[in-house]
Design a protein around this motif. Structure first.
Motif, PDB file in Angstrom:
ATOM      1  N   LEU A  54       0.833  -1.191  -0.124  1.00  5.43           N
ATOM      2  CA  LEU A  54       0.021   0.078  -0.026  1.00  5.43           C
ATOM      3  C   LEU A  54       0.977   1.377  -0.143  1.00  5.43           C
ATOM      4  N   PHE A  55       0.719   2.184  -1.075  1.00  9.76           N
ATOM      5  CA  PHE A  55       1.290   3.387  -0.904  1.00  9.76           C
ATOM      6  C   PHE A  55       0.487   4.362  -0.754  1.00  9.76           C
ATOM      7  N   ILE A  56       0.731   5.462   0.117  1.00 12.81           N
ATOM      8  CA  ILE A  56       0.061   6.561   0.240  1.00 12.81           C
ATOM      9  C   ILE A  56       1.045   7.920   0.157  1.00 12.81           C
ATOM     10  N   ILE A  80      -2.825   0.225  -4.082  1.00  9.00           N
ATOM     11  CA  ILE A  80      -2.315  -0.953  -3.668  1.00  9.00           C
ATOM     12  C   ILE A  80      -1.637  -1.651  -4.941  1.00  9.00           C
ATOM     13  N   VAL A  81      -0.290  -2.065  -4.875  1.00  9.67           N
ATOM     14  CA  VAL A  81       0.338  -2.704  -5.801  1.00  9.67           C
ATOM     15  C   VAL A  81       0.133  -4.292  -5.478  1.00  9.67           C
ATOM     16  N   PRO A  82      -0.632  -5.005  -6.646  1.00 10.95           N
ATOM     17  CA  PRO A  82      -0.921  -6.389  -6.158  1.00 10.95           C
ATOM     18  C   PRO A  82       0.275  -7.297  -6.156  1.00 10.95           C
ATOM     19  N   ARG A  83       0.401  -8.318  -5.387  1.00 11.37           N
ATOM     20  CA  ARG A  83       1.665  -9.402  -5.475  1.00 11.37           C
ATOM     21  C   ARG A  83       1.670  -9.850  -6.595  1.00 11.37           C
ATOM     22  N   GLY A  84       3.177  -9.861  -6.866  1.00 14.80           N
ATOM     23  CA  GLY A  84       3.509 -10.514  -7.944  1.00 14.80           C
ATOM     24  C   GLY A  84       3.488  -9.812  -9.374  1.00 14.80           C
ATOM     25  N   ILE A  85       2.766  -8.523  -9.142  1.00 14.14           N
ATOM     26  CA  ILE A  85       2.925  -7.857 -10.378  1.00 14.14           C
ATOM     27  C   ILE A  85       4.101  -6.890 -10.540  1.00 14.14           C
ATOM     28  N   GLU A  86       4.657  -6.915 -11.853  1.00 14.00           N
ATOM     29  CA  GLU A  86       5.975  -6.203 -11.851  1.00 14.00           C
ATOM     30  C   GLU A  86       5.747  -4.617 -12.092  1.00 14.00           C
ATOM     31  N   CYS A  97       6.367   9.585   0.747  1.00 16.99           N
ATOM     32  CA  CYS A  97       5.238   8.598   0.771  1.00 16.99           C
ATOM     33  C   CYS A  97       5.394   7.680   1.941  1.00 16.99           C
ATOM     34  N   LEU A  98       3.947   7.312   2.477  1.00 13.41           N
ATOM     35  CA  LEU A  98       3.725   6.068   3.514  1.00 13.41           C
ATOM     36  C   LEU A  98       3.654   4.818   2.630  1.00 13.41           C
ATOM     37  N   LEU A  99       4.494   3.809   3.154  1.00 15.23           N
ATOM     38  CA  LEU A  99       4.253   2.551   2.600  1.00 15.23           C
ATOM     39  C   LEU A  99       3.594   1.509   3.755  1.00 15.23           C
ATOM     40  N   ILE A 100       2.902   0.634   3.480  1.00 14.15           N
ATOM     41  CA  ILE A 100       2.682  -0.242   4.533  1.00 14.15           C
ATOM     42  C   ILE A 100       2.689  -1.701   3.747  1.00 14.15           C
TER      43      ILE A 100
ATOM     44  N   TYR B  32      -5.875  -7.406   4.914  1.00 18.32           N
ATOM     45  CA  TYR B  32      -6.099  -5.874   5.531  1.00 18.32           C
ATOM     46  C   TYR B  32      -6.817  -5.147   4.632  1.00 18.32           C
ATOM     47  N   TYR B  33      -7.541  -4.368   5.460  1.00 16.85           N
ATOM     48  CA  TYR B  33      -8.394  -3.368   4.786  1.00 16.85           C
ATOM     49  C   TYR B  33      -7.852  -1.899   5.079  1.00 16.85           C
ATOM     50  N   LEU B  34      -7.806  -1.197   4.053  1.00 20.36           N
ATOM     51  CA  LEU B  34      -7.735   0.459   4.139  1.00 20.36           C
ATOM     52  C   LEU B  34      -9.175   0.909   4.274  1.00 20.36           C
TER      53      LEU B  34
END
Lengths: 123, 123
Positions: A54-56, A80-86, A97-100, B32-34
């Motif tokens: 998650l990028f904010i 939200i960058v999905p897993r596995g996606i380049e 940027c905040l990253l979670i 998780y949810y945002l």
């Protein structure tokens, strides 16, 4: 009385470092980290096999490139960058940027290389 | 070409609802949810047995009370409420806040009552 509970002010945190592409850990909840990242210029193509990210965006303009498109993010935008996606983040100027993401997620994912930060610091 | 990737602008999302203490889901990453939440006045004392909860205050002033102290949060402040700790959010005026927590976490935790939202909506 000593204050037991403390806010984490992210603008204050961003003022404490200048390194780019070197996320700093601000807090942990469950197995996830809240991180602050500064970005400038281009990062590397990479993906995170087992973790969504998650990028904010707090300030600046960040483009996240994908192999089949891209997205532009400004202050107040989340993505939200999905897993596995380049993907390849490209900062237009300076970006805060905040990253979670799950603890243990490497900034360069499965790509490695000299931009990898394997021991992210707490700030 | 149709745009495949879309930013989530949280200010835009906050403009789309007025209910307080009724978090709206903006996105999912891993399990998780945002969420976006509006708050005004007092919520109920509660705790979340198995989930830490990340608050990111976007506007307004939020006090989170604990049995042994409290913390004041303004725009740009983050706070992680640890699992199992009783807390009571109190909004001074109107507060817009992002919440990040494990899917299935109830807003009133183990407390129940008429403020419980068991079927949080996507926005």
């Amino acid at each position: 009385m000593t204050q037991k509970y403390h806010a984490i002010n992210f603008m204050d945190k961003f003022s404490k470092f200048n390194e780019t592409w070197t996320p700093k850990i601000l807090g942990r909840f469950d197995d996830y980290y809240l991180k602050a990242a500064k970005m400038a210029g281009e990062f590397v193509w990479h993906s995170h096999k087992d973790a969504d990210e998650l990028f904010i965006v707090v300030s600046g303009t960040l483009k996240i490139m994908f192999r089949d498109g891209d997205v532009m993010l400004s202050a107040g935008d989340c993505f939200i960058v999905p897993r596995g996606i380049e993907h390849k983040p490209v900062a237009d100027g300076n970006v805060c940027c905040l990253l979670i993401e799950k603890a243990g997620t490497l900034n360069t994912g499965d790509q490695g290389g000299d931009k990898t930060v394997s021991d992210e610091e707490w700030l």
